[in-house]
Design an enzyme around this catalytic site. Structure first.
Site, PDB file in Angstrom:
ATOM      1  N   GLU A 136       0.213  -1.561 -12.758  1.00 12.85           N
ATOM      2  CA  GLU A 136      -1.144  -1.646 -12.177  1.00 12.85           C
ATOM      3  C   GLU A 136      -1.955  -2.816 -12.743  1.00 12.85           C
ATOM      4  O   GLU A 136      -3.185  -2.797 -12.687  1.00 12.85           O
ATOM      5  CB  GLU A 136      -1.951  -0.332 -12.371  1.00 12.85           C
ATOM      6  CG  GLU A 136      -1.181   0.976 -12.256  1.00 12.85           C
ATOM      7  CD  GLU A 136      -0.664   1.292 -10.856  1.00 12.85           C
ATOM      8  OE1 GLU A 136      -0.936   0.517  -9.918  1.00 12.85           O
ATOM      9  OE2 GLU A 136       0.035   2.314 -10.718  1.00 12.85           O
TER      10      GLU A 136
ATOM     11  N   PHE B 223      -9.287   5.927 -16.017  1.00 15.53           N
ATOM     12  CA  PHE B 223      -9.382   5.440 -14.650  1.00 15.53           C
ATOM     13  C   PHE B 223     -10.688   4.714 -14.390  1.00 15.53           C
ATOM     14  O   PHE B 223     -11.762   5.213 -14.672  1.00 15.53           O
ATOM     15  CB  PHE B 223      -9.252   6.638 -13.697  1.00 15.53           C
ATOM     16  CG  PHE B 223      -8.630   6.282 -12.395  1.00 15.53           C
ATOM     17  CD1 PHE B 223      -9.343   6.416 -11.214  1.00 15.53           C
ATOM     18  CD2 PHE B 223      -7.331   5.819 -12.343  1.00 15.53           C
ATOM     19  CE1 PHE B 223      -8.760   6.089 -10.010  1.00 15.53           C
ATOM     20  CE2 PHE B 223      -6.743   5.496 -11.143  1.00 15.53           C
ATOM     21  CZ  PHE B 223      -7.451   5.629  -9.968  1.00 15.53           C
TER      22      PHE B 223
ATOM     23  N   ASN C 152       0.801  -1.233   0.000  1.00 17.76           N
ATOM     24  CA  ASN C 152       0.000   0.000   0.000  1.00 17.76           C
ATOM     25  C   ASN C 152       0.831   1.280   0.000  1.00 17.76           C
ATOM     26  O   ASN C 152       0.302   2.359  -0.199  1.00 17.76           O
ATOM     27  CB  ASN C 152      -0.918   0.030   1.220  1.00 17.76           C
ATOM     28  CG  ASN C 152      -2.009  -1.010   1.128  1.00 17.76           C
ATOM     29  OD1 ASN C 152      -2.340  -1.481   0.038  1.00 17.76           O
ATOM     30  ND2 ASN C 152      -2.554  -1.399   2.259  1.00 17.76           N
TER      31      ASN C 152
ATOM     32  N   LYS D 150       3.763   4.160  -1.029  1.00 20.21           N
ATOM     33  CA  LYS D 150       4.126   4.838  -2.271  1.00 20.21           C
ATOM     34  C   LYS D 150       5.461   4.326  -2.809  1.00 20.21           C
ATOM     35  O   LYS D 150       6.362   4.061  -2.033  1.00 20.21           O
ATOM     36  CB  LYS D 150       4.246   6.333  -1.986  1.00 20.21           C
ATOM     37  CG  LYS D 150       4.793   7.146  -3.138  1.00 20.21           C
ATOM     38  CD  LYS D 150       4.825   8.614  -2.787  1.00 20.21           C
ATOM     39  CE  LYS D 150       5.728   9.402  -3.730  1.00 20.21           C
ATOM     40  NZ  LYS D 150       5.269   9.346  -5.117  1.00 20.21           N
TER      41      LYS D 150
ATOM     42  N   ARG E  10      17.034   2.561 -16.094  1.00 22.07           N
ATOM     43  CA  ARG E  10      18.255   1.772 -15.958  1.00 22.07           C
ATOM     44  C   ARG E  10      18.508   0.926 -17.209  1.00 22.07           C
ATOM     45  O   ARG E  10      19.602   0.931 -17.768  1.00 22.07           O
ATOM     46  CB  ARG E  10      18.047   0.864 -14.748  1.00 22.07           C
ATOM     47  CG  ARG E  10      19.276   0.484 -14.042  1.00 22.07           C
ATOM     48  CD  ARG E  10      18.898  -0.239 -12.772  1.00 22.07           C
ATOM     49  NE  ARG E  10      19.258   0.559 -11.625  1.00 22.07           N
ATOM     50  CZ  ARG E  10      19.214   0.111 -10.373  1.00 22.07           C
ATOM     51  NH1 ARG E  10      18.778  -1.109 -10.123  1.00 22.07           N
ATOM     52  NH2 ARG E  10      19.585   0.881  -9.379  1.00 22.07           N
TER      53      ARG E  10
ATOM     54  N   TRP F 122     -12.274   4.073 -11.683  1.00 20.94           N
ATOM     55  CA  TRP F 122     -13.190   4.670 -10.709  1.00 20.94           C
ATOM     56  C   TRP F 122     -14.079   5.710 -11.388  1.00 20.94           C
ATOM     57  O   TRP F 122     -15.154   6.013 -10.910  1.00 20.94           O
ATOM     58  CB  TRP F 122     -12.440   5.360  -9.567  1.00 20.94           C
ATOM     59  CG  TRP F 122     -11.531   4.435  -8.836  1.00 20.94           C
ATOM     60  CD1 TRP F 122     -11.567   3.069  -8.866  1.00 20.94           C
ATOM     61  CD2 TRP F 122     -10.459   4.781  -7.991  1.00 20.94           C
ATOM     62  NE1 TRP F 122     -10.575   2.562  -8.088  1.00 20.94           N
ATOM     63  CE2 TRP F 122      -9.874   3.585  -7.534  1.00 20.94           C
ATOM     64  CE3 TRP F 122      -9.912   5.999  -7.562  1.00 20.94           C
ATOM     65  CZ2 TRP F 122      -8.786   3.556  -6.676  1.00 20.94           C
ATOM     66  CZ3 TRP F 122      -8.838   5.963  -6.704  1.00 20.94           C
ATOM     67  CH2 TRP F 122      -8.275   4.763  -6.267  1.00 20.94           C
TER      68      TRP F 122
ATOM     69  N   LYS G   9       5.778   2.137  -5.942  1.00 19.13           N
ATOM     70  CA  LYS G   9       5.775   0.972  -6.836  1.00 19.13           C
ATOM     71  C   LYS G   9       6.027   1.369  -8.290  1.00 19.13           C
ATOM     72  O   LYS G   9       6.923   0.841  -8.946  1.00 19.13           O
ATOM     73  CB  LYS G   9       4.435   0.222  -6.716  1.00 19.13           C
ATOM     74  CG  LYS G   9       4.157  -0.251  -5.291  1.00 19.13           C
ATOM     75  CD  LYS G   9       2.766  -0.813  -5.104  1.00 19.13           C
ATOM     76  CE  LYS G   9       1.655   0.221  -5.149  1.00 19.13           C
ATOM     77  NZ  LYS G   9       1.650   1.116  -3.964  1.00 19.13           N
ATOM     78  N   THR G  10       5.226   2.306  -8.775  1.00 18.94           N
ATOM     79  CA  THR G  10       5.367   2.711 -10.176  1.00 18.94           C
ATOM     80  C   THR G  10       6.674   3.471 -10.384  1.00 18.94           C
ATOM     81  O   THR G  10       7.354   3.295 -11.403  1.00 18.94           O
ATOM     82  CB  THR G  10       4.146   3.559 -10.608  1.00 18.94           C
ATOM     83  OG1 THR G  10       2.977   2.736 -10.503  1.00 18.94           O
ATOM     84  CG2 THR G  10       4.286   4.052 -12.027  1.00 18.94           C
ATOM     85  N   THR G  11       7.044   4.287  -9.405  1.00 16.94           N
ATOM     86  CA  THR G  11       8.320   5.023  -9.503  1.00 16.94           C
ATOM     87  C   THR G  11       9.485   4.048  -9.640  1.00 16.94           C
ATOM     88  O   THR G  11      10.403   4.275 -10.440  1.00 16.94           O
ATOM     89  CB  THR G  11       8.552   5.879  -8.242  1.00 16.94           C
ATOM     90  OG1 THR G  11       7.323   6.417  -7.801  1.00 16.94           O
ATOM     91  CG2 THR G  11       9.539   6.982  -8.501  1.00 16.94           C
TER      92      THR G  11
HETATM   93  P1  ATP Z   1       4.116   6.102  -7.248  1.00 13.96           P
HETATM   94  O1  ATP Z   1       3.438   6.245  -8.594  1.00 13.96           O
HETATM   95  O2  ATP Z   1       4.272   7.420  -6.574  1.00 13.96           O
HETATM   96  O3  ATP Z   1       5.350   5.268  -7.289  1.00 13.96           O
HETATM   97  P2  ATP Z   1       2.607   3.819  -6.368  1.00 13.96           P
HETATM   98  O4  ATP Z   1       2.698   3.296  -7.728  1.00 13.96           O
HETATM   99  O5  ATP Z   1       3.283   3.052  -5.281  1.00 13.96           O
HETATM  100  O6  ATP Z   1       3.076   5.321  -6.306  1.00 13.96           O
HETATM  101  P3  ATP Z   1      -0.269   3.743  -6.588  1.00 13.96           P
HETATM  102  O7  ATP Z   1      -1.083   2.900  -5.664  1.00 13.96           O
HETATM  103  O8  ATP Z   1      -0.123   3.273  -7.989  1.00 13.96           O
HETATM  104  O9  ATP Z   1       1.126   3.982  -5.882  1.00 13.96           O
HETATM  105  O10 ATP Z   1      -0.842   5.198  -6.539  1.00 13.96           O
HETATM  106  C1  ATP Z   1      -0.883   6.095  -7.587  1.00 13.96           C
HETATM  107  C2  ATP Z   1      -0.884   7.522  -7.091  1.00 13.96           C
HETATM  108  O11 ATP Z   1      -1.325   7.629  -5.746  1.00 13.96           O
HETATM  109  C3  ATP Z   1       0.488   8.183  -7.082  1.00 13.96           C
HETATM  110  O12 ATP Z   1       0.316   9.533  -7.375  1.00 13.96           O
HETATM  111  C4  ATP Z   1       0.988   8.039  -5.688  1.00 13.96           C
HETATM  112  O13 ATP Z   1       1.886   9.042  -5.291  1.00 13.96           O
HETATM  113  C5  ATP Z   1      -0.273   8.096  -4.889  1.00 13.96           C
HETATM  114  N1  ATP Z   1      -0.174   7.214  -3.720  1.00 13.96           N
HETATM  115  C6  ATP Z   1       0.691   6.189  -3.565  1.00 13.96           C
HETATM  116  N2  ATP Z   1       0.535   5.579  -2.376  1.00 13.96           N
HETATM  117  C7  ATP Z   1      -0.481   6.244  -1.758  1.00 13.96           C
HETATM  118  C8  ATP Z   1      -1.120   6.131  -0.483  1.00 13.96           C
HETATM  119  N3  ATP Z   1      -0.733   5.200   0.385  1.00 13.96           N
HETATM  120  N4  ATP Z   1      -2.125   6.997  -0.194  1.00 13.96           N
HETATM  121  C9  ATP Z   1      -2.494   7.938  -1.087  1.00 13.96           C
HETATM  122  N5  ATP Z   1      -1.935   8.100  -2.299  1.00 13.96           N
HETATM  123  C10 ATP Z   1      -0.927   7.280  -2.636  1.00 13.96           C
HETATM  124 MG    MG Z   2       1.416   2.816  -9.195  1.00 14.84          MG
END
Ligand code: ATP
Ligand code: MG
Length: 199
Positions: A131, A94, A39, A41, A53, A96, A43-45
């Site tokens: 995702e 999206f 849960n 933040k 890389r 949602w 994953k995508t980064t």
């Molecule tokens: P990021 O894209 O920043 O690496 P992520 O891929 O881990 O995040 P996702 O679940 O895909 O997270 O969320 C997509 C968006 O929601 C991103 O803008 C991210 O910053 C934000 N986000 C990530 N984790 C959370 C959280 N725990 N609560 C609220 N928003 C979040």
């Molecule tokens: Mg993500």
């Protein structure tokens, strides 16, 4: 040398022995399956970081974005135009917002075809299925179909799966699984997602 220096040196020597042993043990060379879930933040980064890389060494990379997201995506803007990068985005945006299973399923299967093509192409060094966990959760995609495409991929190809609640069978298949654990997220303190940081 102080006692502390001596202790540090000894512990570093021990660590080096340990790391050297591990390096000597690692003999296999092949593409990997990585899962970035949880849960928190990042994953995508982390997936885009790995794409950067791979591109840095001149490898070909493909990214499939199964959820377009609410916003644009800075990494995509920065890297697009690199001849070695192909990005495919699911058309509907999206889930949602659309709230329509039928059109979402259609859009998902359409972009999955592109994923299957990349997963069968031995010129592609890295494939990111960003995702995709939600597609499986909503039942837009079948787990066995996804597992087969990943299992049958070229031996040198690496695949990254991102998204919360990764399917247990994908976790079991993966070589590397990282669970981003949320300790805190700014969003829950009422802070807006930040351009260039969150997207
Ligand atoms: P990021 O894209 O920043 O690496 P992520 O891929 O881990 O995040 P996702 O679940 O895909 O997270 O969320 C997509 C968006 O929601 C991103 O803008 C991210 O910053 C934000 N986000 C990530 N984790 C959370 C959280 N725990 N609560 C609220 N928003 C979040
Ligand atoms: Mg993500």
């Amino acid at each position: 040398m102080t006692d502390r220096d001596t202790r540090h040196k000894q512990s570093m020597q021990k660590l080096k022995r340990h790391v050297d042993e591990k390096i000597a043990e690692a003999k296999e060379q092949r593409g990997l399956l990585l899962v970035f879930t949880g849960n928190g933040k990042g994953k995508t980064t982390a997936a885009w970081g790995t794409v950067t890389r791979a591109l840095g060494y001149g490898y070909k990379a493909g990214v499939i974005q199964f959820i377009k997201g609410l916003w644009e995506c800075g990494e995509r803007e920065r890297l697009i135009g690199d001849a070695n990068l192909e990005v495919q985005v699911m058309a509907t945006g999206f889930t949602w917002d659309t709230q329509n299973r039928e059109s979402d399923t259609r859009a998902c299967l359409e972009v999955w075809k592109e994923a299957e093509r990349m997963l069968a192409d031995d010129a592609v060094y890295l494939v990111v299925l960003d995702e995709i966990t939600y597609m499986l959760k909503f039942g837009y995609l079948d787990i066995d179909v996804v597992k087969k495409a990943i299992a049958d991929r070229p031996e040198e190809q690496t695949v990254i799966i991102t998204g919360r609640n990764a399917h247990r069978e994908l976790v079991d298949m993966a070589d590397t699984v990282t669970e981003m654990q949320e300790t805190r997220h700014a969003f829950n303190s009422g802070l807006q997602a930040r351009r260039g940081i969150d997207y």
